[in-house]
Design an enzyme around this catalytic site. Structure first.
Site, PDB file in Angstrom:
ATOM      1  N   SER A   6     -10.991  -2.631  -4.433  1.00 26.64           N
ATOM      2  CA  SER A   6     -10.341  -1.958  -5.561  1.00 26.64           C
ATOM      3  C   SER A   6      -8.924  -2.478  -5.596  1.00 26.64           C
ATOM      4  O   SER A   6      -8.411  -2.978  -4.580  1.00 26.64           O
ATOM      5  CB  SER A   6     -10.338  -0.439  -5.339  1.00 26.64           C
ATOM      6  OG  SER A   6      -9.401   0.197  -6.184  1.00 26.64           O
ATOM      7  N   TYR A  21      -8.877   6.735   0.701  1.00 29.91           N
ATOM      8  CA  TYR A  21      -9.638   5.796  -0.129  1.00 29.91           C
ATOM      9  C   TYR A  21      -9.001   4.409  -0.090  1.00 29.91           C
ATOM     10  O   TYR A  21      -9.692   3.399   0.085  1.00 29.91           O
ATOM     11  CB  TYR A  21      -9.710   6.310  -1.565  1.00 29.91           C
ATOM     12  CG  TYR A  21     -10.387   5.352  -2.516  1.00 29.91           C
ATOM     13  CD1 TYR A  21     -11.770   5.195  -2.510  1.00 29.91           C
ATOM     14  CD2 TYR A  21      -9.638   4.585  -3.414  1.00 29.91           C
ATOM     15  CE1 TYR A  21     -12.392   4.315  -3.375  1.00 29.91           C
ATOM     16  CE2 TYR A  21     -10.258   3.709  -4.283  1.00 29.91           C
ATOM     17  CZ  TYR A  21     -11.631   3.566  -4.261  1.00 29.91           C
ATOM     18  OH  TYR A  21     -12.242   2.679  -5.119  1.00 29.91           O
TER      19      TYR A  21
END
Length: 279
Positions: free
Chosen positions: A137, A151
């Site tokens: 990401s 995350y």
């Protein structure tokens, strides 16, 4: 296509994974894909032929992944491209999240992909070819998102082990690419793909403000087109020379440049401190 390549895509129940599976099948590839609901995956894919192998597997179960890889090779004749896409978002500041919440996010986002790599690599080594696309990401490159720390850490880990894999497997004919998507118009920001802290702390203003921003402004307005992201992965997989780092989306590209500029600034500003530690 001269040869019918076999793709193995994890986390294909929705979002980029599902879009990629549908596009691959439409273009004539063989596809194995994992989902928590095989019947729903088959229905969503809209494909009933033998070139599609939907699978329900717990990617955090090492033995189950080993059996799954063997099943794919046995039924589809091999594996050529792996897309480690399975994962979920975990919101919460580092203080808020429990040890259990943090470890669960690492189990799925990191160790699930490592299990796949561990059991696909013997097959890739034997045939001296293969490609991994490990989905990180932009938050795995630029970490300054308050409330996304765990995350971020899982996605930084994906980037780290992909870089190592690219060096370990280069002489074996195996390529590894870390993919950094920006915001794409999928259901990632919706309930089910994004979990919040069980015990939030109101004092964390920056984290709460960013949550509100995602809920009120970003959901539904993501600039990335998942169809174009899938097309980009298929295009890069067909290249003879593949990138180690692949940023998807103009927003991801801009944030990557911002991070690079910030690091260059710190390198220049504190160069004397860095060099002061040498003998």
């Amino acid at each position: 296509m001269e040869t019918q390549k076999v793709w193995f895509v994890t986390g294909a129940s929705k979002g980029l994974g599902l879009t990629l599976v549908k596009d691959l099948l439409r273009e004539g590839y063989k596809v194995a894909a994992t989902s928590r609901d095989v019947a729903a995956l088959r229905a969503e894919a809209g494909y009933q032929g033998s070139d599609f192998l939907p699978l329900q597997v717990d990617l955090t179960d090492n033995a189950a992944v080993q059996a799954t890889v063997a099943e794919i090779i046995g039924k589809l004749g091999g594996i050529d491209v792996v897309v480690n896409n399975a994962g979920y978002g975990q919101l919460g500041t580092l203080e808020e999240l429990t040890d259990e919440e943090a470890r669960k996010n690492f189990d799925v986002n990191v160790f699930g992909s490592l299990n796949v790599i561990r059991h696909v690599m013997p097959h890739f080594r034997d045939k001296k070819s293969g490609a991994f696309f490990n989905i990180s990401s932009i938050a795995g490159y630029l970490g300054t998102f308050p409330g996304w720390g765990i995350y971020n850490a899982t996605k930084f880990a994906v980037a780290g082990f992909t870089e190592a894999l690219s060096a370990e497997a280069a002489s074996l004919g195996v390529a590894a690419t870390v993919v950094y998507p920006g915001y794409f118009k999928t259901n990632f920001l919706l309930q089910g793909s994004l979990r919040t802290a069980a015990s939030p702390i109101a004092a964390y203003k920056e984290a709460r403000d960013l949550e509100v921003l995602h809920n009120d402004q970003i959901i539904g307005n993501q600039p990335g087109d998942p169809e174009k992201a899938a097309a980009a992965l298929i295009r890069v997989a067909a290249m003879e020379s593949r990138p180690l780092h692949l940023f998807l989306g103009s927003d991801a590209l801009a944030m990557a440049h911002s991070k690079i500029e910030a690091v260059q600034h710190d390198l220049a500003t504190f160069e004397d401190v860095s060099k002061s530690t040498d003998f």
